[in-house]
Structure formats: C-alpha cells, structure tokens
Scaffold this active site. Structure first.
Site, PDB file in Angstrom:
ATOM      1  N   GLY A 184       3.336   6.975  13.853  1.00 52.09           N
ATOM      2  CA  GLY A 184       3.278   7.372  15.250  1.00 52.09           C
ATOM      3  C   GLY A 184       2.060   8.186  15.640  1.00 52.09           C
ATOM      4  O   GLY A 184       1.888   8.528  16.809  1.00 52.09           O
ATOM      5  N   TYR A 186       1.282  31.409 -17.789  1.00 54.91           N
ATOM      6  CA  TYR A 186       2.398  31.313 -16.847  1.00 54.91           C
ATOM      7  C   TYR A 186       1.932  31.624 -15.424  1.00 54.91           C
ATOM      8  O   TYR A 186       0.856  32.205 -15.212  1.00 54.91           O
ATOM      9  CB  TYR A 186       3.539  32.265 -17.239  1.00 54.91           C
ATOM     10  CG  TYR A 186       3.205  33.738 -17.072  1.00 54.91           C
ATOM     11  CD1 TYR A 186       3.387  34.389 -15.847  1.00 54.91           C
ATOM     12  CD2 TYR A 186       2.701  34.481 -18.138  1.00 54.91           C
ATOM     13  CE1 TYR A 186       3.073  35.732 -15.690  1.00 54.91           C
ATOM     14  CE2 TYR A 186       2.382  35.818 -17.985  1.00 54.91           C
ATOM     15  CZ  TYR A 186       2.566  36.441 -16.756  1.00 54.91           C
ATOM     16  OH  TYR A 186       2.248  37.766 -16.600  1.00 54.91           O
ATOM     17  N   ARG A 227      -3.353  -2.795  15.424  1.00 51.98           N
ATOM     18  CA  ARG A 227      -2.691  -1.596  14.900  1.00 51.98           C
ATOM     19  C   ARG A 227      -3.616  -0.834  13.958  1.00 51.98           C
ATOM     20  O   ARG A 227      -4.464  -1.415  13.289  1.00 51.98           O
ATOM     21  CB  ARG A 227      -1.423  -1.969  14.117  1.00 51.98           C
ATOM     22  CG  ARG A 227      -0.268  -2.512  14.937  1.00 51.98           C
ATOM     23  CD  ARG A 227       0.933  -2.749  14.024  1.00 51.98           C
ATOM     24  NE  ARG A 227       2.158  -3.070  14.747  1.00 51.98           N
ATOM     25  CZ  ARG A 227       2.590  -4.290  15.001  1.00 51.98           C
ATOM     26  NH1 ARG A 227       1.876  -5.334  14.591  1.00 51.98           N
ATOM     27  NH2 ARG A 227       3.718  -4.494  15.653  1.00 51.98           N
ATOM     28  N   CYS A 273       0.439  36.517 -10.642  1.00 49.77           N
ATOM     29  CA  CYS A 273       1.652  37.006  -9.984  1.00 49.77           C
ATOM     30  C   CYS A 273       1.495  37.139  -8.471  1.00 49.77           C
ATOM     31  O   CYS A 273       2.372  37.680  -7.808  1.00 49.77           O
ATOM     32  CB  CYS A 273       2.101  38.338 -10.579  1.00 49.77           C
ATOM     33  SG  CYS A 273       0.908  39.672 -10.369  1.00 49.77           S
ATOM     34  N   HIS A 316      10.894   8.288  16.226  1.00 52.86           N
ATOM     35  CA  HIS A 316       9.766   9.167  15.909  1.00 52.86           C
ATOM     36  C   HIS A 316      10.259  10.518  15.402  1.00 52.86           C
ATOM     37  O   HIS A 316       9.799  11.036  14.380  1.00 52.86           O
ATOM     38  CB  HIS A 316       8.894   9.353  17.153  1.00 52.86           C
ATOM     39  CG  HIS A 316       7.786  10.351  16.971  1.00 52.86           C
ATOM     40  ND1 HIS A 316       7.937  11.685  17.317  1.00 52.86           N
ATOM     41  CD2 HIS A 316       6.555  10.226  16.460  1.00 52.86           C
ATOM     42  CE1 HIS A 316       6.821  12.324  17.030  1.00 52.86           C
ATOM     43  NE2 HIS A 316       5.968  11.471  16.510  1.00 52.86           N
ATOM     44  N   LYS A 348      -1.348  -0.140   5.596  1.00 53.79           N
ATOM     45  CA  LYS A 348      -0.757  -1.285   6.292  1.00 53.79           C
ATOM     46  C   LYS A 348      -1.464  -2.577   5.916  1.00 53.79           C
ATOM     47  O   LYS A 348      -0.840  -3.574   5.561  1.00 53.79           O
ATOM     48  CB  LYS A 348      -0.804  -1.064   7.806  1.00 53.79           C
ATOM     49  CG  LYS A 348       0.006  -2.091   8.603  1.00 53.79           C
ATOM     50  CD  LYS A 348      -0.205  -1.917  10.104  1.00 53.79           C
ATOM     51  CE  LYS A 348       0.293  -0.605  10.629  1.00 53.79           C
ATOM     52  NZ  LYS A 348       1.758  -0.542  10.745  1.00 53.79           N
ATOM     53  N   ARG A 382       5.829  -0.226   3.430  1.00 53.75           N
ATOM     54  CA  ARG A 382       5.116   0.932   2.894  1.00 53.75           C
ATOM     55  C   ARG A 382       6.128   1.780   2.129  1.00 53.75           C
ATOM     56  O   ARG A 382       7.331   1.664   2.352  1.00 53.75           O
ATOM     57  CB  ARG A 382       4.464   1.760   4.002  1.00 53.75           C
ATOM     58  CG  ARG A 382       5.455   2.315   5.020  1.00 53.75           C
ATOM     59  CD  ARG A 382       4.739   2.972   6.192  1.00 53.75           C
ATOM     60  NE  ARG A 382       5.674   3.374   7.242  1.00 53.75           N
ATOM     61  CZ  ARG A 382       5.308   3.744   8.454  1.00 53.75           C
ATOM     62  NH1 ARG A 382       4.038   3.759   8.790  1.00 53.75           N
ATOM     63  NH2 ARG A 382       6.214   4.104   9.350  1.00 53.75           N
ATOM     64  N   MET A 412      -1.264   7.422  15.358  1.00 49.99           N
ATOM     65  CA  MET A 412      -2.393   6.701  15.936  1.00 49.99           C
ATOM     66  C   MET A 412      -1.877   5.550  16.781  1.00 49.99           C
ATOM     67  O   MET A 412      -0.680   5.363  16.945  1.00 49.99           O
ATOM     68  CB  MET A 412      -3.348   6.256  14.837  1.00 49.99           C
ATOM     69  CG  MET A 412      -4.060   7.443  14.178  1.00 49.99           C
ATOM     70  SD  MET A 412      -5.227   6.921  12.932  1.00 49.99           S
ATOM     71  CE  MET A 412      -4.158   6.135  11.747  1.00 49.99           C
ATOM     72  N   SER A 428      -2.496  40.038 -15.792  1.00 56.97           N
ATOM     73  CA  SER A 428      -1.790  39.315 -14.737  1.00 56.97           C
ATOM     74  C   SER A 428      -2.668  39.353 -13.502  1.00 56.97           C
ATOM     75  O   SER A 428      -3.018  40.437 -13.018  1.00 56.97           O
ATOM     76  CB  SER A 428      -0.432  39.974 -14.445  1.00 56.97           C
ATOM     77  OG  SER A 428       0.239  39.245 -13.435  1.00 56.97           O
TER      78      SER A 428
END
Length: 892
Positions: free
Chosen positions: A106, A864, A97, A844, A467, A27, A351, A108, A777
């Site tokens: 919302g 992979y 703020r 895997c 909110h 902010k 933002r 804080m 694997s």
C-alpha cells in the site's frame, strides 16, 4: 552490448526468477517465477530497479534505450493476448504496479485498466458484451490516474461518486447502471479540467509513460519514505515497475478478485485463509469499500456471505492446489493475489506473507515438523524485533470488561489509549507521551505515521487483508478492523457503538486484537508466558548462539521475570535505584546532609541492612548465575528534594532549619552533573559509601553460601573510571572489605572486581585499566553521550531532525553508532585482551537489546550483552542470527 532494462514474463516463459529480487523487485521476480513453474499468470514485463536508480540520478529522465525496450516487450504481450494496445476495436488494457525488493504493502502506487479512452472503451464493450463493466472499468481508471499521475485530490471524484449514488438511491457501487458510470466518466473529466486546468490524457502511450513515471515517483512519496524508515529499507534500493495485461474480476457474477494467505497470518495456523469479492477489482478487497467474503467454509461464520468454495467451487479447488504448490516451492507462507475472469483463475502476485510474531514462530516451528525447512532456517525466519509483540502483557481474562463493539481480530495483542480520529493527532499525542487509539472509518497509506504512533488501530470498515490489518501486523500493532458495530463521525469527533454508547475524542478505550473486542475504559493486563512453539524455537536459538545474554535488573521481581525470559545472569544491577524507596530515602538524605564522617557512617549503618536484603533477594532469584552490581553512580544532589514544599517537609522531618538544607542543596548543585561529582569520584571522596555497598554485597553472598548452599560469584562494578589510578585505589578498598567479610563468615566466596567503560579515555587506555580489572562492561548509554558530546535528556529536541535530514542514519541511543562508539568498543576489547587474555567483556547499555547492536557485539567478540528483562528473548534471537551469519526476514 546495450544494457538490458526490461524483462518479460508470460506464456510459461520468463526472463527472470525469484532470485532476481534486487533487480526485478519482489513482485516482478515472483511473477517471473510463477510463470516459469506453470501457474496461470497474465503476461507482462518488468522495468528493473536500475531504471529507478537512473531516474533519480539523472533529473528524473530515462535511459535512451528504455522506450524501444518497452515497446518491443509490449508487442510480445499483444501477441500472446491477441489484442493491441490502443486499438479501437480490440484493445489491450494493462495494469502498472510498483514492486520493490522488500514488500511495502500500500505504500506506492498502482494503476489499473490503463489504455482506456472514449474510443477504446467501445472496443471493450464489443469484447465483453457488457457496457456497464466497460464504463465501470473506465471510471476506475480515471479515478486512479487522476490521483496517482496527475496529483489531483482524490476526494473530489469520490464526492461526485457519492453524489451519484445518493441521487440514484444506490447503496453500493454495484447498484449503479452503465449509463450512471458513463455519465460519471464525463463528470470526472470535467472536474479534472476544472481542478487542474488540463485535459485528461486520451493517448494510451502517453497514459503508459505517465503511469511509469508516477510509480518511480512514488518511491519518494512521504508514506513510502516513512515506511522505509520504520522498516530499515534503504532508499537506494529503488522500485521496479510491472506492466501486466489486465484480467477482470468485475465482468459479472462468474468473476471475482481476492487476497489470500497460505496460512493464517495472525496465528500461523495451517489452513488456507483469505477473502474475496464477486464482481470486483483488486482494490475493492483491500480498501474496505465492500465487506469481503471468506474464501472457504472453514473460515465462514454465521452471518457471512457465501464462501468462494460455494460460489466458485472449481476455481477454489484450483486455487487450493496452487496454495500447496507455492508453499512447497517457496518453503514459506505466501501472501497471494488472484483474479477470476469468466470462471478462469489468474495469479497476480505471490510474496512471503507479513505475519505477526506469534504466526512467524508457529509457521517456522510447523514447517520444521513438516520437513519443509531445517531448524537453522526456522530461527532465521523470525526477526528479533518481532518478538517485542509477544513479550508484553495481554488482557487479564479475569478482568471486568465493558464490551461495546466487536470487529475482526486483524492483529493480535492488547492496547489501551484515548481515542483520536486522525493520524496527525495520533502522532502529536505520542510525541507528548500520551497513549492513543487511532479510530478511522478505514485507513489509507497516508495514515502510516499515525498508525506507527498509536498503541492500536480501530477501523469501521475493511477485512483481515485490508490496509489497516496488513500494516498493523507488519508493525506489531494491535488492530481491530471491519468493526461494523461502530459508526464513526469525523465531523463531531465521535463514534457510536451499536448499543448506542457514544465515545468521544479523548475517551479511553481498550482493543483486543486477538478477539476483535472493543472495550470502554482501560482493562488490566497479565504477563505473557513463553511456552509451546515459542519455547521450541528459543531452544533452537540457544543451541546456535555463542553470545551470552544477561539482564539489567534492580529488584528480585525484575530478576525473576528476566530468568523466565531466559536471562543467564544480571549484567547491570543499579544500586542507586534501591536508594529511592520510601523506607530508605530518609536515611540516604541523612547520610548526604551529614557534615562529618561519623554522621555519614551512622546513616550508612541504617542503609546497610536494607541493601543487604536487596542483594539477598536478587541472588536468590539468580541462583547459580552471575550478578554484576554497579556501585553508586549518580551525583548526590539527585537524592535531595528540589521543590520548596518538599524542602520544607524534609527540614521538618530532620529537625534542621530549612535554610541549612537549601544551602546544602545549593552546594551540591552542579552545572553539568553528567560529567560532575559522580561514579568513582564519589567513591574516592566518600569511600565509606562504597565500603558499605561492598559489605552489603558480600554479606548477602556469604550468608546464602553458608546457610543455603548457594554458589555465588558476585561481580562488583566500579563506574565512570577514567584512569587506572582511580580503579587501583577503589579496587584495593573493595578487596579489603570483601576479604574482611569472607573471613568473618568463615566461608569461601570468589568475587570479581571490574569497571564500566563509559568514557572515551577509558576505552583508549583499556590496556592500562585491564591491569586492575577482572571484567569490562561497556556502558554504551554514557559512552555514546561522551563520544558524541550529547546529553541524552536534551538530544531528543534535535536528534529526530538529524535522522530525518540523513545527518545520522538513526538515533545513536537506540542503535549503537558502530563507526564511532563501536570503534571505541572494539579498541577497548583489543587493548584489554592484550593485557589480560581472559578478561570478561560485556555490554550493559540499552543497546544490549537492539538486534543490530547485538550482532555487532557478537562480531566484536564480547562475552555477553545485558538488556531489560522484556528484551532478553530479542537479544537471544539476535545473537543466534549473528552466529548463523545474518537474518532472513520473511516479513519484508
């Protein structure tokens, strides 16, 4: 030189900029940036995140120089505004703020109208000429301050407000008069004294420091902690505090306040999207106290109140121009807050806007087309974890639906569950595996844990920027907000739809977050399709990534789904899952219960064509792609019944005495089956089992090569190897069977034989094991269990405590433990490639679909990863992020 802790912005000049988010918070950095590029921003200053760090490291105290810095910067604001903080005649009021480097909407605390007391309120009346406005601002300040700073239950003052409205016959807050608000201020202060035993502070400077302390304190409140954990925001980042001159949207009908997005945050469509309220302050829009109005005619629907474009056309034109300026400057979709005071527009925040996965993809692709960003930036703009929203079913458009209400489509997707009315109930139900829909009049930050646990959220009040809507979109949760068609009754745990339908706690409902519809019962779903912008983005993704992405699939159907999601083969086919099918479990049990080789072979001959059919189906779906098939892994007792009635039924069907069956089950029982007679140990003691499976694999491959012209290279994986001697013997057996089948079919089929690395000893001796393996694997599920000494089935009882108490950063079964298990993986890769340079390496376990783990696999040099079908696109995107050097998550 003394450390600098406070940074000024105002009158076209700023001491910070957008690059200083770590120091000024999101902010503060953006307020400074907007000021510098000439946008109308009320002057103020930011107390840096370094003060938050100091505050918690020094028993909640401040640096010695902070007081002087705050006062000198406050004097700068006073000079620009021509007002003095605490002055009885011409007072300056400020807002206080929070502002962390990552957006936490919302979570804080915020305090508006700070500086008001029984004296300065008269100065505000003189400035504005509006007594009602002044006392409305005063009562708001008292409400916020008593809650945020003094810790009083906010419902006490809310109850007094409702009583006053009832006594005056007022429906809305705006219906109350100046004298009503004046009386309420006195009543509020009396209630505070009665509840807390202390007077409400009158000294503006004491108010200011109380508010600053409360914002720093809110960094460690429970809802902020919960949000940080859900979004992987480190606690050490801290928050900044922004002190800014107040501008007022509640001074009359030429005043307003609103929230807007430069594009639609649900769909990503390129139009200006937002809501506003005339004669209101900022919290009125997001709290859902009044139903907000659309900012433009494009959004307006039948029955909506007038749009800002109609009511305040000059301000709307200016705001639309600022929208274009901000998008071109930041090159991303922005979430903005604004206030209009007496016809003059002020910008209070910008933002990077939180958005759904669908919106994130559309915005990224469109911005490439518009020339704002390149393809690399577009790929990095979409967080891999977001894709989960897109990869699950939506409501079947052909299904019957009993629609009982309709609200705003606040966050897309579909969700069914039983109704609960509190966040705690939602969390408790989710822990027992129940799917729930959280129904609230409106949500508040205290509901964060229940929103996370629920399948979807339904609110009676609030708009698209409420909110509930903002948080649900950030979580990827389906949400229907502002559903005025329902009346919620918390006391009786019911809600009533407009058609009179009564829905009780525990009833099943379905939400469609894309249409805003609420339906009774559970509505069937259909699988998603990956086309359009998604396909475009994933094309870019695949052009950047190095790491291959396979799938874990045991059936032709799963294989088909995975291919549609872009899988490049199968990294894990678990043959034991095929054994549980109703048409073959009898033969499997016959094999297990046989007392000699002849009996086992007879049963295996029944299973062979079934297994072969399975592999033919999978090979067909994966034509031309590698398929890794793991030979039987679990202990044999898992295939036998445990309940007495099931034992009796099996004994009868097999024509053997029930006691004989019980004796066999008892014989096969193991105290710790995870470390018992399973995997390669079964293959060594009962080699005929693995011989049958290898024969089925190779016959399936040879038939498709011979009859259908396939090119197949089966990868046969032997599980739970601990020593090279185990693999050497089992490899020799497999090679013998493979070569026999190939000779019988008179075709040429290449094959690979490798192993799962799932035991620490295997990782430590990977150089030896590599002499007998064509591939490794990493079975990270079992490797995590055996490295930690944990049972995955039992660890759920205490692992949440470990994470909560910061004994572990996160559940090691969800995201790979890179310092421990990861070290074993790295070591095994290095040892294996030291012996066999071109040995194929993959993973895997479930970690193959976790974005952080995928990045680790890329950095470790694996070939992979393999994951469940629906997580394949997530792994593909994470692999691209890894190749591009990291993500730019604009949803934070």
């Amino acid at each position: 030189m003394a450390a600098k802790y406070v940074y000024f912005f105002g009158n076209g000049k700023a001491e910070g900029d957008a690059k200083m988010k770590n120091l000024l918070g999101g902010k503060g950095a953006n307020l400074a940036e907007m000021t510098s590029i000439g946008l109308p921003v009320p002057p103020g200053f930011t107390i840096s995140t370094e003060v938050c760090t100091y505050y918690y490291a020094n028993n909640e105290t401040y640096p010695a120089t902070l007081d002087g810095e705050v006062l000198s910067h406050l004097a700068e604001v006073e000079k620009i505004m021509g007002r003095t903080f605490g002055d009885p005649v011409n007072p300056l009021l400020v807002s206080v703020r929070s502002g962390a480097r990552a957006s936490m909407p919302g979570m804080m605390d915020t305090i508006l109208n700070l500086g008001l007391n029984d004296v300065t309120v008269k100065g505000i009346i003189a400035q504005s000429g509006d007594e009602r406005f002044a006392y409305d601002a005063y009562r708001r300040f008292v409400q916020m301050y008593s809650d945020v700073v003094m810790g009083m239950d906010k419902h006490v003052l809310e109850h007094l407000l409702e009583q006053k409205k009832e006594a005056r016959g007022a429906h809305l807050d705006t219906d109350l008069t100046a004298s009503d608000w004046k009386e309420l201020v006195a009543e509020f202060k009396a209630a505070i004294k009665e509840e807390l035993g202390t007077e409400f502070p009158e000294d503006p400077k004491a108010q200011l420091w109380g508010a600053i302390g409360a914002v720093f304190g809110s960094w460690m409140n429970q809802r902020a902690i919960t949000y940080r954990k859900l979004n992987n925001i480190p606690a050490e980042w801290g928050t900044a505090v922004n002190v800014q001159s107040m501008v007022f949207g509640n001074m009359g009908n030429d005043c307003a306040t609103g929230v807007a997005f430069t594009r639609d945050p649900s769909t990503g469509e390129n139009y200006f999207y937002g809501e506003y309220l005339v004669n209101a302050q900022g919290e009125d829009v997001v709290a859902g106290i009044r139903t907000p109005q659309p900012i433009n005619l494009f959004q307006k629907k039948d029955g909506d109140l007038p749009a800002m474009e109609e009511v305040l056309p000059e301000c709307y034109t200016q705001l639309a121009a600022i929208r274009d300026t901000l998008e071109k400057h930041y090159k991303d979709m922005q979430d903005i807050e604004f206030t209009i005071e007496k016809g003059k527009l002020f910008m209070l925040q910008t933002r990077n806007g939180k958005r759904t996965a669908k919106a994130a993809i559309k915005v990224a692709v469109d911005m490439v087309k518009e020339g704002l960003i390149d393809e690399k930036t577009a790929v990095l703009r979409v967080a891999p974890s977001q894709l989960d929203q897109l990869l699950h079913p939506s409501l079947d458009p052909k299904a019957k639906k009993e629609i009982i209400a309709k609200g705003l489509p606040a966050s897309p997707g579909a969700a069914s569950g039983t109704v609960v009315f509190t966040a705690d109930e939602a969390e408790a139900a989710a822990k027992t595996g129940n799917r729930v829909i959280l129904v609230r009049i409106e949500t508040s930050p205290e509901d964060i844990h229940g929103m996370h646990a629920a399948q979807g959220i339904l609110t009676a009040r609030g708009g698209m920027t409420s909110h509930a809507a903002v948080v649900a979109r950030g979580m990827g949760k389906c949400c229907v907000a502002g559903c005025g068609d329902i009346k919620v009754d918390y006391k009786n745990e019911t809600f009533t739809a407009r058609n009179g339908k009564l829905v009780k706690k525990g009833d099943m409902i379905t939400l469609d977050g894309s249409s805003g519809e609420v339906m009774l019962g559970e509505v069937p779903t259909v699988s998603p399709e990956m086309t359009g912008d998604f396909g475009t983005l994933m094309g870019w993704v695949d052009s950047f990534r190095r790491l291959g992405v396979r799938t874990n699939a045991d059936t032709p159907h799963d294989s088909k789904v995975a291919r549609q999601f872009g899988a490049e083969g199968i990294g894990l086919c678990r043959t034991e899952h095929m054994f549980f099918d109703a048409d073959r479990i009898a033969a499997v049990r016959e094999m297990i219960l046989s007392e000699d080789l002849e009996g086992r072979q007879k049963a295996l001959n029944k299973i062979l064509p079934m297994q072969k059919g399975d592999f033919i189906g999978i090979f067909r779906e994966m034509k031309g792609l590698p398929v890794t098939i793991r030979l039987l892994d679990p202990p044999l007792h898992e295939f036998l019944p445990q309940e007495e009635k099931d034992i009796e039924a099996l004994a009868k069907s097999m024509n053997v005495p029930a006691q004989q069956l019980r004796n066999k089950i008892e014989f096969l029982h193991e105290f710790n089956p995870m470390l018992g007679h399973r995997g390669c140990r079964l293959g060594l003691t009962f080699p005929e089992i693995y011989d049958m499976q290898v024969q089925a694999i190779m016959e399936a491959a040879c038939e498709l090569v011979k009859n259908e012209g396939f090119t197949i290279i089966p990868e046969i994986m032997i599980p739970l190897i601990a020593t090279v001697s185990e693999l050497k013997e089992l490899r020799a057996n497999a090679v013998r069977v493979c070569d026999e089948v190939i000779a019988r079919y008179c075709v040429k089929v290449e094959y690979l034989i490798g192993t799962m690395i799932e035991l620490p000893r295997a990782a430590l001796t990977a150089d030896e094991i590599a002499t007998e393996a064509d591939f490794f694997s990493f079975g990270t599920n079992d490797l995590t269990q055996t490295t930690f000494g944990l049972s995955r089935d039992d660890a759920g009882k205490f692992l949440p405590f470990y994470v909560e108490a910061n004994l572990l950063p996160e559940d090691p079964f969800v995201s790979l433990d890179q310092n421990g298990v990861g070290k074993l993986v790295k070591m095994a890769c290095e040892l294996g490639r030291g012996t066999k340079t071109k040995i194929k390496l993959g993973i895997c376990g479930e970690h193959g679909g976790d974005p952080e783990s995928v990045i680790f696999c890329h950095n470790t040099g694996l070939d992979y990863v393999s994951c469940s079908p629906f997580r394949v696109p997530i792994a593909r995107l994470a692999a691209a992020h890894a190749a591009l050097g990291g993500a730019t998550d604009t949803t934070k």
